[in-house]
Structure formats: C-alpha cells, structure tokens
Scaffold this active site. Structure first.
Site, mmCIF file in Angstrom:
data_model
loop_
_atom_site.group_PDB
_atom_site.id
_atom_site.type_symbol
_atom_site.label_atom_id
_atom_site.label_comp_id
_atom_site.label_asym_id
_atom_site.label_seq_id
_atom_site.Cartn_x
_atom_site.Cartn_y
_atom_site.Cartn_z
ATOM 1 N N ARG A 72 0.847 -1.203 0.000
ATOM 2 C CA ARG A 72 0.000 0.000 0.000
ATOM 3 C C ARG A 72 0.877 1.246 0.000
ATOM 4 O O ARG A 72 1.871 1.324 0.713
ATOM 5 C CB ARG A 72 -0.900 -0.021 1.234
ATOM 6 N N ARG A 141 -1.728 6.643 9.606
ATOM 7 C CA ARG A 141 -1.891 6.104 8.259
ATOM 8 C C ARG A 141 -1.990 7.241 7.227
ATOM 9 O O ARG A 141 -1.874 8.418 7.566
ATOM 10 C CB ARG A 141 -3.141 5.217 8.207
ATOM 11 N N LYS A 224 -3.593 1.566 14.961
ATOM 12 C CA LYS A 224 -3.543 2.512 13.852
ATOM 13 C C LYS A 224 -4.225 3.822 14.211
ATOM 14 O O LYS A 224 -5.066 3.884 15.118
ATOM 15 C CB LYS A 224 -4.189 1.902 12.614
#
Length: 580
Positions: A72, A141, A224
C-alpha cells in the site's frame, strides 16, 4: 496487572522496526517472512497474505500456501502526476498481479507481490517519489482530504495541510530506507543500544528522550491512527469515521480554520459487544497554522493513554470512551499549551463523489470517473480501465487524483481538450452510465487475498447490486441513490456501519444486514437481520424499498425513512450500536 499484548513487546524489541527482516527476505526456501516480521512489515506498508482460493489445492500437493504481499502506498491527498501514474501502472505488471486498487484511504494498493519482488517494487516507486512508509501498522496512516486540490484555492490549502500532517506524524526510523532502499546504516545507531523493555505509562510523555523516534518512541502507537480533512458541504471522506477529523470553516470564500473532531473508528468484532464502531465528536476549533500541531497533540494523548493490553480495545475511540471526551480534550490542550476555541457550526449534504465533468474556480475542467470498488483492471466485455487510464496519463498533462470512494478524478483539462478526453473515455468504455445505487456502493477486497475475510465482498457486491437495481427499478426508484456498502468481515474497511444499507460478512455467502445509516455519513446504522443469505437479503429489502417508494417524504433519504417508520432504531452513539 494484565500483561501487555505481545505486539507491544515485539515493537519495543524490534530495533525500531528492523527485526529480522533482512534475514527473512534473504531466506529463499519460503515465500513468507518470519512470524514476528509479519507484524513489522505492516509499519513499512505491506501485509503478508496468501491466495485463499488455492489453499486446499496446495495443501493436497504438500506445498506451503502461495504467499505474497499486499503493498500500500503513502499518498496524502491522493494526487498522482501523469508520470507517476505510468510508473505505478508499470510495477502492477512487473511485480504484482496486473491490477491497481484504489483504497478507501485515497491511495493505491497492489496484490500478489512475491517476496523476491518487494525490494525492486519499492525501489521503483521510490524513484517516482512515492513510498509505502506507515501506510499500515500502529502509526498514523495515509492522511485523506476532500478530493482534488485543483478545484479551488481552498481545496489546495486543505490538500497541502494533509501533506503537512503526514510529514509531521511520519516515523523517523531509517529501517525502511536501509532494508528496502539500500541506505547504509550509520554506526552508533539503535543497534548498539539495549532495547527498552519498560512498559509505556499513561501520560508519561516518554517520547521526549528518544533520539530515534522522538514522537512515537520505540513503543509506537497502541493501534492505527487515521486523520481526515473535509470541506463542507461535501463529506466524501466520511470524516466522522476517523480518529481525528478536521472540518473546514469557510466564510465568504476564505478558509478561516477547522472544527476538530476525535474518536471515530469503524472496526468491531462479531459477538463482542465491548467492541463497536463509533463516530467522532467535535472538541473545539483551531486555526490553519495549528492543524499539524493539533493532530500531533491528539496522537500523543492516544500514545500515552491507549490500551496496550487488549488490541481489540486499543483504538482512540475506546480511549475517548474510557477517559471521557472532556478529559481527553484537556490532555490535548495540555500538549498544545493553549485551549482550543469553541467548535463552529458545519453542515454536510452527502458523502459521495462528484462524477462527470465539473468546472473548477480557475475555469479548467475535471472529470470524475467511476471505478467499481476501486479495481483498476481491463475487464472482459467491460471497461478497459487500466489501459484507458494509462493512455490518459500518457496524453494528458494534468494530475490524476484518487478519492476515498475509490474513484479517479482527471484534473486540469482545458476546454479545448475535453473532446479528446471524452474520446479516450468512450474508446475504453470508461464513461458508461451506471445506476445511482452502483455509483454509491463500496466493497472491501475480502477473498481471495485478505486473511480476515469471512465472506466475499469485492467479487460479490456487483452481482448483488444488479439484483437490487432491478428491485429499485421495479419500485420506480431507478434514479435514486441509496448508500450501500459491504465488507467481508467486521473490521469495516469499506465503512459499512455508515451505510444506509450495510452488509458485513459472517460466513461464506452469509451477511449481517445493517440499516439506518445517514446519507451524509453523520449517523451509524444498526443490525437488522443476522447471518442471512442472498435470498433472504432480497426478501428482506424488496418490501422495504417498495414501501420507501410509496411512503417517503420529499427528499427523504432511505436511512432516515427506515428510522422514521420504526423499522430500525436510530443509533446516536457507538456504545448504543449493539443495543435493541
């Protein structure tokens, strides 16, 4: 005292995310990495997976699972230049499974990357000024924002803030550069120091003395951490689904500041009512200049107070629930050294994308292109998305922007070039009209690559939408939009708990059905039917949709309707999600 979760020890003892990744990558007898390293790879932007369609076959052949990696990108704000697009498209064939997938975090991910291709994959995208650092793992993130910085000066300001937040909250370890890009390690670095085995203490501020990771420390975060920025009246980022949300305050065409929200998150676990999705709450207002510092202060409070013993309760939303909103806010203000101003009023109309041609403030045009479930590929007897977008990137000098609804915006098109872009779209069947139901639907990847999937999602939702489109047409609602989302498990990657109709996988071919989410992403839905198959789904939804067509009020969204007529109870807080 309860023990820390094993992942906490792993992070502390990983030598700032290095672990034994060098040795794992060099081991040619397996397509996997060492078990501990599978946790560390996430911090570097990729997950180990295997093809679940082939598990039984390979087991019978006495072969290990067909391991590969999902990779990613870190792409704040989702913008890609035409040259970058061409490079990212190249590596899809060279090192992955031949497709690109737009995620709900406004970035790309690749599937099917073999272990021996990880380094060349990351080195190639690095040459295009793109990386995967912190795209996964217990860190901040990819930062998302209302799409397309070229649409207006305000959009550009918000996009630039997404980059400032991303840079400020980026881990400082050089592990990624050393292991994957070949950077030489500096003598006297972290490898010569004894690992810190002390437990993180709430409010300790332990990061101040750590030269390797001054913000994260070697503990990193409990889970996260996600940040979103939105420009009302468009809530295309589903702002309330994130740990931190910044809502733009625009007055007379000028961006004045942001209302700050905290405590959103989608994931939960089936059968465990102490886990639930939650919408974020406003805690105050800040200036443009203060946005990165506010994001950091919120992250510091979560770092020092988040649950490091139970990962199912480790997200910021649970920290807010346990501390209380006021106490959490007070800690944020303590880190900032000043109080936040009172939150401002805001209003959102919807959470979809603007598709088709739209003119920006500078007179240039932008085309919003629908990409079903974000999968960029050439489909047999369907749109040639990958080839078409590649040709556009080769012939167009404007940027391409990804959206959190998994679509693409072709930006900065001069009026004289619109006909040429339309011709490319037509040639590759990219501008084909789709129903409002399909345009507003999203699915996660699920099978065959996601190890958490309990049911199909991306491969199944299009066929279910076909059937629901027929129901909508028969009810006279072919031109109406209802927000439909599906995930293969309860972790909520496609944000199903905000949908007016949400499907969450329970077992192969079976789903929990949720109803009553808000059309603009402002309200959670609630469980309506549990563990049902397609036949029951259609038998359940058909009369509700017919009744909606007959009894709805003017401009009443479906989610509001099912609450008004008493089909489902309104859910106003995450802690009430599982209640009757």
């Amino acid at each position: 005292m309860d023990e820390l979760h094993p992942n906490e020890r792993l992070k502390v003892e990983s030598d700032y995310l290095r672990g034994t990744l060098e040795e794992s990558l060099a081991e040619l007898a397996t397509g996997a990495v060492a078990e501990d390293d599978t946790q560390l790879t996430k911090f570097h932007g990729f997950y180990q997976q295997d093809d679940r369609d082939l598990r039984d076959e390979r087991r019978h052949q006495k072969l290990e699972p067909l391991y590969s990696f999902m990779v990613r990108l870190r792409l704040p704000g989702g913008l890609v230049t035409p040259k970058q697009w061409q490079t990212l498209d190249d590596v899809a064939s060279r090192y992955a499974n031949g497709t690109l997938r737009i995620t709900t975090r406004q970035t790309f991910q690749y599937h099917g990357v073999l272990k021996e291709n990880l380094r060349p994959h990351l080195q190639t995208i690095h040459q295009a000024m793109v990386d995967t650092i912190a795209a996964c793992g217990d860190v901040n993130r990819n930062v998302i924002c209302t799409a397309n910085p070229h649409r207006s000066a305000i959009h550009r300001q918000v996009y630039e803030l997404s980059h400032q937040i991303s840079a400020r909250l980026l881990p400082r370890t050089r592990a990624y550069h050393e292991i994957f890009l070949g950077e030489e390690r500096v003598a006297g670095g972290a490898q010569e120091r004894e690992p810190d085995r002390s437990e993180p203490k709430a409010g300790s501020g332990q990061g101040a003395l750590d030269p390797q990771e001054p913000l994260y420390t070697r503990h990193y975060l409990p889970r996260k951490f996600k940040v979103a920025l939105a420009i009302p009246p468009e809530n295309d980022v589903d702002l309330f689904a994130h740990d931190v949300g910044f809502i733009a305050d625009v007055v007379a065409g000028e961006l004045r500041g942001f209302t700050v929200c905290i405590g959103g998150g989608m994931g939960m676990t089936h059968g465990e009512p102490t886990t639930f999705p939650r919408l974020s709450d406003p805690i105050g207002y800040c200036s443009l200049a203060a946005v990165p510092a506010v994001a950091e202060a919120i992250m510091r409070v979560q770092r020092d107070n988040g649950n490091r013993r139970d990962r199912k309760r480790a997200r910021l939303k649970y920290t807010v629930e346990e501390m209380g909103l006021d106490a959490f806010k007070a800690e944020v203000e303590r880190h900032l050294g000043e109080a936040l101003a009172p939150a401002r009023d805001y209003h959102f109309d919807d959470n979809g994308d603007r598709l088709g041609w739209i003119q920006g403030d500078d007179g240039l045009w932008h085309y919003g292109l629908f990409v079903q479930n974000g999968r960029i590929a050439d489909f047999p007897d369907g749109p040639q998305l990958r080839t078409g977008l590649r040709e556009i990137a080769e012939q167009h000098d404007g940027d391409l922007v990804l959206t959190t609804n998994q679509n693409v915006i072709i930006t900065q098109v001069d009026a004289s070039r619109r006909e040429a872009i339309d011709a490319l779209l037509d040639r590759h069947r990219l501008g084909v009209e789709t129903s409002p139901l399909r345009r507003n639907a999203m699915a996660c990847v699920a099978f065959p690559t996601c190890g958490l999937a309990m049911a199909e999602s991306e491969r199944y939702l299009p066929s279910l939408i076909d059937k629901l489109d027929t129901v909508m047409g028969d009810a006279g609602l072919a031109d109406d939009a209802i927000i439909v989302r599906m995930t293969g498990c309860p972790n909520g990657c496609a944000r199903p708990y905000l949908a007016e109709i949400g499907f969450v996988g329970k077992a192969p071919g079976r789903y929990n059905l949720y109803l009553g989410g808000g059309f603009s992403g402002q309200r959670l839905n609630k469980l309506y039917r549990e563990n049902i198959d397609e036949t029951t789904i259609l038998e359940t939804l058909t009369p509700l949709i017919q009744r909606y067509a007959a009894e709805r009020e003017a401009d009443e969204p479906f989610g509001d309707f099912v609450i008004r007529i008493g089909v489902i109870k309104e859910t106003t807080a995450g802690r009430e999600f599982h209640g009757a």
